[in-house]
Write a protein that holds these residues in place. Structure first.
Motif, short mmCIF file in Angstrom:
data_model
loop_
_atom_site.label_atom_id
_atom_site.label_comp_id
_atom_site.label_asym_id
_atom_site.label_seq_id
_atom_site.Cartn_x
_atom_site.Cartn_y
_atom_site.Cartn_z
N PRO A 63 0.81 -1.22 0.00
CA PRO A 63 0.00 0.00 0.00
C PRO A 63 0.85 1.28 0.00
CG PRO A 63 -0.90 -1.58 1.55
CD PRO A 63 0.43 -2.13 1.10
N GLN A 64 2.07 1.19 0.49
CA GLN A 64 2.95 2.36 0.51
C GLN A 64 3.43 2.77 -0.87
OE1 GLN A 64 5.64 0.67 3.78
NE2 GLN A 64 5.58 2.85 4.28
N ILE A 65 3.27 1.88 -1.85
CA ILE A 65 3.54 2.29 -3.24
C ILE A 65 2.23 2.28 -4.03
CG2 ILE A 65 6.00 1.74 -3.27
CD1 ILE A 65 5.24 -0.86 -4.86
N GLY A 109 9.67 5.18 12.83
CA GLY A 109 9.39 6.15 11.78
C GLY A 109 8.75 5.39 10.64
N CYS A 110 8.40 6.10 9.60
CA CYS A 110 7.71 5.46 8.48
C CYS A 110 8.02 6.22 7.20
CB CYS A 110 6.21 5.45 8.75
SG CYS A 110 5.23 4.64 7.47
N LEU A 111 8.25 5.49 6.13
CA LEU A 111 8.52 6.12 4.83
C LEU A 111 7.32 6.93 4.35
CD1 LEU A 111 10.36 3.19 2.99
CD2 LEU A 111 11.37 5.38 3.65
N SER A 112 6.14 6.59 4.84
CA SER A 112 4.93 7.30 4.43
C SER A 112 4.58 8.48 5.34
CB SER A 112 3.74 6.33 4.39
OG SER A 112 3.97 5.33 3.42
N GLN A 152 5.74 -6.61 12.13
CA GLN A 152 4.48 -6.10 12.70
C GLN A 152 4.15 -4.72 12.14
OE1 GLN A 152 3.91 -7.22 17.13
NE2 GLN A 152 6.01 -7.83 16.69
N HIS A 153 5.16 -3.88 11.93
CA HIS A 153 4.94 -2.55 11.32
C HIS A 153 4.38 -2.74 9.90
CE1 HIS A 153 6.36 1.79 10.60
NE2 HIS A 153 6.10 1.35 9.38
N GLU A 154 4.95 -3.69 9.14
CA GLU A 154 4.52 -3.90 7.75
C GLU A 154 3.13 -4.53 7.68
OE1 GLU A 154 6.26 -2.24 5.93
OE2 GLU A 154 7.92 -2.14 7.32
N ASP A 156 0.83 -4.27 9.86
CA ASP A 156 -0.09 -3.18 10.22
C ASP A 156 -0.48 -2.37 8.98
OD1 ASP A 156 -0.57 -3.58 12.91
OD2 ASP A 156 0.79 -2.00 13.61
N HIS A 157 0.49 -2.06 8.11
CA HIS A 157 0.17 -1.30 6.89
C HIS A 157 -0.88 -2.04 6.05
CE1 HIS A 157 2.72 2.21 6.91
NE2 HIS A 157 3.84 1.53 7.02
N LEU A 158 -0.81 -3.37 6.02
CA LEU A 158 -1.77 -4.15 5.23
C LEU A 158 -3.17 -4.08 5.84
CD1 LEU A 158 0.43 -7.32 4.48
CD2 LEU A 158 0.27 -5.17 3.19
ZN ZN Z 1 5.72 2.29 7.50
#
Ligand code: ZN
Ligand code: FHF
Length: 183
Positions: A63-65, A109-112, A152-154, A156-158
């Motif tokens: 989802p980040q791309i 932190g997060c790239l998004s 877990q961070h990834e 979570d994005h899903l």
């Molecule tokens: Zn992230």
């Protein structure tokens, strides 16, 4: 080649929805996952990162791309510059987790997310996940430490969850009782 212009930024709606299961591992899916992994690898290479102005990352979720797909990449090198973890996972699912929790002492932190958001993000210390690889093979993975936190961070994005959703509003910097800092 993926660069920061391809990274979807908060508050884009796609970052807030539950991503769709990947029903077929076609060539497009494989190439998307390989590009995601390549972004992470490039971002950890000083020369390439500088040249393309890549913010360094250890994980990336589809989802980040801008892709509505349940898939992610994790690429982590150790301090010697050797590959420590290298995964491209499709339809990952957390099957079980520890009661014990951990957190990164400096927060996440997060790239998004362009700004730094202060506060501790509590995660399970250990998780067991299943996923499919790009070869269509079923994988079971037991993760702890940094790998468990990144996964877990990834994941979570899903599910449309951002790291700052998990920071306590009133006591952002207080570790929960019993939670251990990630070494
Ligand atoms: Zn992230
Ligand atoms: C990162 N970067 O990778 C962070 C952000 C805990 O969804 O951690 O938003 F490149 C994925 C060594 C140590 C080398 C740290 C999961 C964080 C996931 C990407 N960089 C690093 C490194 C890093 C996010 N993300 C700060 C960009």
């Amino acid at each position: 080649l993926l660069t920061m212009k391809d990274i979807v930024r908060d508050p884009a709606p796609i970052l807030r929805k539950k991503a769709a299961e990947v029903s077929e591992i076609d060539e497009e899916t494989i190439s998307q996952l390989k590009s995601m992994r390549e972004y992470l690898k490039n971002s950890q290479n000083e020369e390439i990162a500088e040249k393309y102005k890549l913010r360094s990352g250890v994980g990336l979720a589809a989802p980040q791309i801008g892709l509505d797909k349940r898939m992610l990449a994790v690429y982590i090198e150790n301090t010697e510059g050797e590959v420590e973890y290298d995964y491209m996972l499709i339809n990952p699912k957390v099957k079980s987790h520890s009661v014990a929790e951990t957190y990164m002492p400096s927060g996440e932190g997060c790239l998004s997310v362009d700004e730094n958001i202060e506060g501790l993000v509590h995660r399970y210390k250990r998780i067991r996940i299943t996923a499919t690889t790009i070869d269509g093979k079923q994988l079971e993975l037991k993760a702890k430490g940094m790998l468990a936190v990144v996964l877990q961070h990834e994941i979570d994005h899903l599910d449309g969850i951002m790291f700052y959703d998990r920071i306590d509003k009133d006591f952002p910097n207080d570790p929960k009782i019993g939670a251990e800092p990630l070494e």
